[in-house]
Write an enzyme that holds these catalytic residues in place. Structure first.
Site, PDB file in Angstrom:
ATOM      1  N   ASP A   1       0.807  -1.217   0.000  1.00 13.46           N
ATOM      2  CA  ASP A   1       0.000   0.000   0.000  1.00 13.46           C
ATOM      3  C   ASP A   1       0.839   1.264   0.000  1.00 13.46           C
ATOM      4  O   ASP A   1       0.486   2.244  -0.635  1.00 13.46           O
ATOM      5  CB  ASP A   1      -0.908   0.031   1.245  1.00 13.46           C
ATOM      6  CG  ASP A   1      -2.191  -0.734   1.026  1.00 13.46           C
ATOM      7  OD1 ASP A   1      -2.262  -1.466   0.031  1.00 13.46           O
ATOM      8  OD2 ASP A   1      -3.102  -0.602   1.848  1.00 13.46           O
TER       9      ASP A   1
ATOM     10  N   HIS B   1      -4.708   8.303   7.382  1.00 13.47           N
ATOM     11  CA  HIS B   1      -4.286   7.043   8.025  1.00 13.47           C
ATOM     12  C   HIS B   1      -2.916   7.130   8.701  1.00 13.47           C
ATOM     13  O   HIS B   1      -2.577   6.258   9.507  1.00 13.47           O
ATOM     14  CB  HIS B   1      -4.244   5.903   7.010  1.00 13.47           C
ATOM     15  CG  HIS B   1      -5.591   5.534   6.463  1.00 13.47           C
ATOM     16  ND1 HIS B   1      -6.652   5.222   7.278  1.00 13.47           N
ATOM     17  CD2 HIS B   1      -6.040   5.431   5.186  1.00 13.47           C
ATOM     18  CE1 HIS B   1      -7.720   4.940   6.511  1.00 13.47           C
ATOM     19  NE2 HIS B   1      -7.367   5.070   5.248  1.00 13.47           N
TER      20      HIS B   1
ATOM     21  N   HIS C   1     -13.154   5.278   4.456  1.00 10.25           N
ATOM     22  CA  HIS C   1     -12.373   4.542   5.454  1.00 10.25           C
ATOM     23  C   HIS C   1     -12.313   5.346   6.757  1.00 10.25           C
ATOM     24  O   HIS C   1     -12.343   6.574   6.732  1.00 10.25           O
ATOM     25  CB  HIS C   1     -10.947   4.309   4.947  1.00 10.25           C
ATOM     26  CG  HIS C   1     -10.891   3.536   3.665  1.00 10.25           C
ATOM     27  ND1 HIS C   1     -10.798   4.150   2.433  1.00 10.25           N
ATOM     28  CD2 HIS C   1     -10.951   2.206   3.418  1.00 10.25           C
ATOM     29  CE1 HIS C   1     -10.788   3.229   1.480  1.00 10.25           C
ATOM     30  NE2 HIS C   1     -10.888   2.037   2.046  1.00 10.25           N
TER      31      HIS C   1
ATOM     32  N   ASP D   1     -14.304   8.411  -1.787  1.00  5.96           N
ATOM     33  CA  ASP D   1     -14.377   6.964  -2.026  1.00  5.96           C
ATOM     34  C   ASP D   1     -15.625   6.299  -1.447  1.00  5.96           C
ATOM     35  O   ASP D   1     -15.764   5.079  -1.506  1.00  5.96           O
ATOM     36  CB  ASP D   1     -13.098   6.248  -1.568  1.00  5.96           C
ATOM     37  CG  ASP D   1     -12.605   6.715  -0.218  1.00  5.96           C
ATOM     38  OD1 ASP D   1     -13.316   7.483   0.451  1.00  5.96           O
ATOM     39  OD2 ASP D   1     -11.484   6.312   0.166  1.00  5.96           O
TER      40      ASP D   1
ATOM     41  N   TYR E   1     -10.915   6.542  -5.595  1.00  5.42           N
ATOM     42  CA  TYR E   1     -10.081   5.718  -6.460  1.00  5.42           C
ATOM     43  C   TYR E   1     -10.735   5.362  -7.783  1.00  5.42           C
ATOM     44  O   TYR E   1     -10.188   4.595  -8.568  1.00  5.42           O
ATOM     45  CB  TYR E   1      -9.605   4.481  -5.682  1.00  5.42           C
ATOM     46  CG  TYR E   1      -8.943   4.929  -4.408  1.00  5.42           C
ATOM     47  CD1 TYR E   1      -7.707   5.564  -4.455  1.00  5.42           C
ATOM     48  CD2 TYR E   1      -9.587   4.837  -3.177  1.00  5.42           C
ATOM     49  CE1 TYR E   1      -7.110   6.059  -3.312  1.00  5.42           C
ATOM     50  CE2 TYR E   1      -9.002   5.329  -2.020  1.00  5.42           C
ATOM     51  CZ  TYR E   1      -7.768   5.938  -2.094  1.00  5.42           C
ATOM     52  OH  TYR E   1      -7.182   6.439  -0.968  1.00  5.42           O
TER      53      TYR E   1
HETATM   54 ZN   LIG Z   1     -10.390   6.160   1.935  1.00  6.28          ZN
END
Ligand SMILES: [Zn+2]
Lengths: 375, 208
Positions: A84, A125, A162, A249, A293
């Site tokens: 990633d 993140h 996320h 996303d 994405y």
């Molecule tokens: Zn995301």
């Protein structure tokens, strides 16, 4: 005010990686083709010191070494050199340029600016001691810390599909930061966190809010819980400024996740965010991009965001020349209008059940917070 | 994962002559529920908050006097114990079968630690890999040689690090594998796995 510079596109994990700088190139070219592009403010790079305001020295050292092409044996322990988050030459500077943009946004807010749109960043993140999920340095937390050090109370709203885990954990025990993340449940989806029970610790207790949503959640259900939770939390916390990670996303075309938002929900969400900022933070709001994405969807969602922030009327059809050029380059058809077509995907049979479970999750969160009120 | 990886130490203990009241205070103060009872360095019993509450309740007609009755009067004398090198699943099994909430850990007769249900839950969390940022894949495999290797080989080929891998037997001839992988791209992985003929249960295929 818009913050952007072309060097944002140096943050590039390679041609097959989903976090692609092509998204920015497409977005900027679309806004130019639509005739709405105004010269943005070009930010400077964040310094090493800026980055160290939220990250450990040992992480930064490894990012720097890997950027120079040095072989570092323990990169994986720091979330680097993984599938990633691979390393690439110049990664440290590329990441600091993105951080610089969001930080510049925070500085502008302190200088009296109200609406700031940073066309990049949103690397939610990245954690204190670890890069994670495409994110090397956490631009959002650097900006938030800059604001809290200036004495402001910050509400952070994360609509990326996320969980905004990096930002949450970095500020988990801070009372001057409210974090609020709506995301697809982490039961299966990366990063696996963002449960309703994660509500902060110590002085931060009751100030970290998570609303995990069912896979295949659609516009109506999303907006229902969003409109119930966000103004309620902002009203209770009374922030000075709102920082928003506007990942795209959660759109139904996104290849990495399962929420089913359409551009119509995004339009409503963006309008609400600006309304909430006007109502609760004197209009002060700093918005970044984030995940997203599907090139087709993310570019349209962020073009919508750009128009909404500037109060511009929305275009219907996208410019013919722009469409042809990008379809040729990508080798696939693109949606010809800014909004999704009506009923863009088949009916979801579990719809009622999904709505019910989302409502229940919201109730559980609010129930928990009644005992740890967030003032 | 072994008992020594999850046990707590040093252990808070009492002597058999300590009163129930003193023992109860100690439990409250330390925020624990189990007290091994030790006499001259030897484990002679164990007492829990529940033992004390039951023994001293006014609903108990033969209730003990909290200020005067010694721990020795109420404690369980035949203590089930574990060894530091026991696997955690064995500790879990013993606790489940005997319906007890803790196991004092003995090595050469000396008390070196204690394992409680909470520690086993921590062990479970660690085993499932949820403490690392990760996505989750669930795959159903035929119960035969080489299937798991095929799955992990596929992930290795994609450069995916596995944080944890649990597998358990399903009815009859199948095995369920739950894998936590260090990637945002579980969807693309699932698609790839399906193309290779794997039965992927999660993430689900979008219905279009
Ligand atoms: Zn995301």
């Amino acid at each position: 005010m818009v913050i952007y510079r072309d060097e944002y596109r140096l943050y590039d994990f390679g041609p097959h990686h989903p976090f692609s700088p092509v998204r920015l190139e497409m977005l900027v070219s679309l806004l130019k083709a639509l005739g709405v592009w105004r010269e943005p403010l070009a930010p400077g790079e964040a310094t090493r010191e800026d980055v160290l305001s939220v990250h450990s020295e040992r992480l930064v050292k490894r990012v720097e070494a890997a950027s120079r092409g040095e072989r570092v044996p323990d990169l994986e322990h720091y979330g680097l050199a993984t599938g990633d988050t691979p390393v690439f030459p110049g990664m440290d500077r590329a990441a600091r340029i993105l951080v610089g943009g969001t930080l510049e946004g925070a500085r502008r807010i302190l200088a009296g600016e109200r609406r700031v749109l940073q066309l990049g960043g949103g690397l939610h993140h990245a954690q204190y001691d670890r890069a994670s999920g495409f994110c090397v340095y956490n631009d959002l937390s650097v900006a938030i810390r800059h604001l809290t050090r200036a004495g402001l109370r910050v509400a952070y709203l994360d609509i990326d599909v996320h969980h905004g885990d990096g930002v949450q954990w970095i500020h988990y025990e801070e009372k001057e930061v409210l974090t609020l993340s709506l995301h697809e449940s982490g039961r299966y989806l990366f990063p696996g966190t963002g449960h309703v029970h994660e509500i902060g610790r110590g002085e931060g207790l009751g100030r970290k809010l998570n609303l995990p949503l069912e896979p295949f959640t659609e516009d109506e259900s999303y907006l229902e819980v969003f409109e119930a939770l966000v103004p309620w939390a902002l009203g209770a916390f009374r922030p000075d400024v709102l920082v928003v990670q506007a990942g795209a996303d959660a759109h139904h075309q996104d290849p990495l996740a399962d929420l089913l938002l359409t551009t119509r929900a995004y339009e409503r969400i963006f309008r609400l965010i600006l309304e909430y900022a006007d109502a609760y933070t004197g209009g002060r709001v700093l918005i970044t991009l984030g995940g997203g994405y599907s090139l087709d969807a993310a570019v349209r969602v962020w073009a919508l965001l750009y128009h909404t922030v500037h109060g511009l009327p929305l275009p219907g059809a996208l410019p013919e020349g722009w469409l042809r050029a990008w379809e040729a380059r990508l080798g696939k058809p693109l949606t010809p209008t800014l909004h999704d077509p009506e009923a863009p995907y088949p009916e979801i049979p579990r719809r009622r059940e999904i709505e019910k479970r989302n409502r229940l999750t919201l109730e559980r969160l609010m129930e928990l917070l009644r005992t740890h009120l967030i003032h | 994962m072994l008992v020594q990886d999850v046990m707590r130490f040093p252990v808070v203990t009492v002597e058999p002559g300590v009163t129930l009241e003193e023992a109860y205070r100690l439990l409250l103060q330390k925020g624990i529920r189990h007290l091994p009872v030790v006499e001259e360095g030897r484990l002679v019993g164990i007492i829990t908050d529940r033992d004390i509450r039951l023994a001293t309740s006014r609903l108990n007609p033969k209730g003990a006097c909290p200020e005067c009755a010694p721990v020795a009067e109420v404690m369980t004398k035949e203590v089930v114990t574990a060894h530091p090198l026991d696997p955690v699943e064995e500790a879990a099994r013993v606790m489940r079968e005997r319906k007890i909430g803790s196991l004092p850990v003995l090595e050469d007769g000396a008390l070196v630690g204690i394992v409680t249900g909470i520690d086993l839950l921590d062990a479970l969390l660690k085993l499932t890999g949820v403490t690392e940022p990760s996505g989750r894949l669930e795959v159903r495999l035929p119960d035969r040689v080489g299937e798991l290797a095929r799955l992990t080989g596929f992930l290795a080929g994609r450069g995916i690090n596995i944080h944890s891998l649990l597998s358990y037997p399903e009815d009859g001839d199948r095995v369920r594998a739950v894998v936590r992988v260090n990637t945002l791209e579980t969807h693309l992985l699932a698609e790839g796995l399906r193309q290779e003929g794997f039965e992927v249960l999660w993430p689900p295929k979008k219905p279009w």
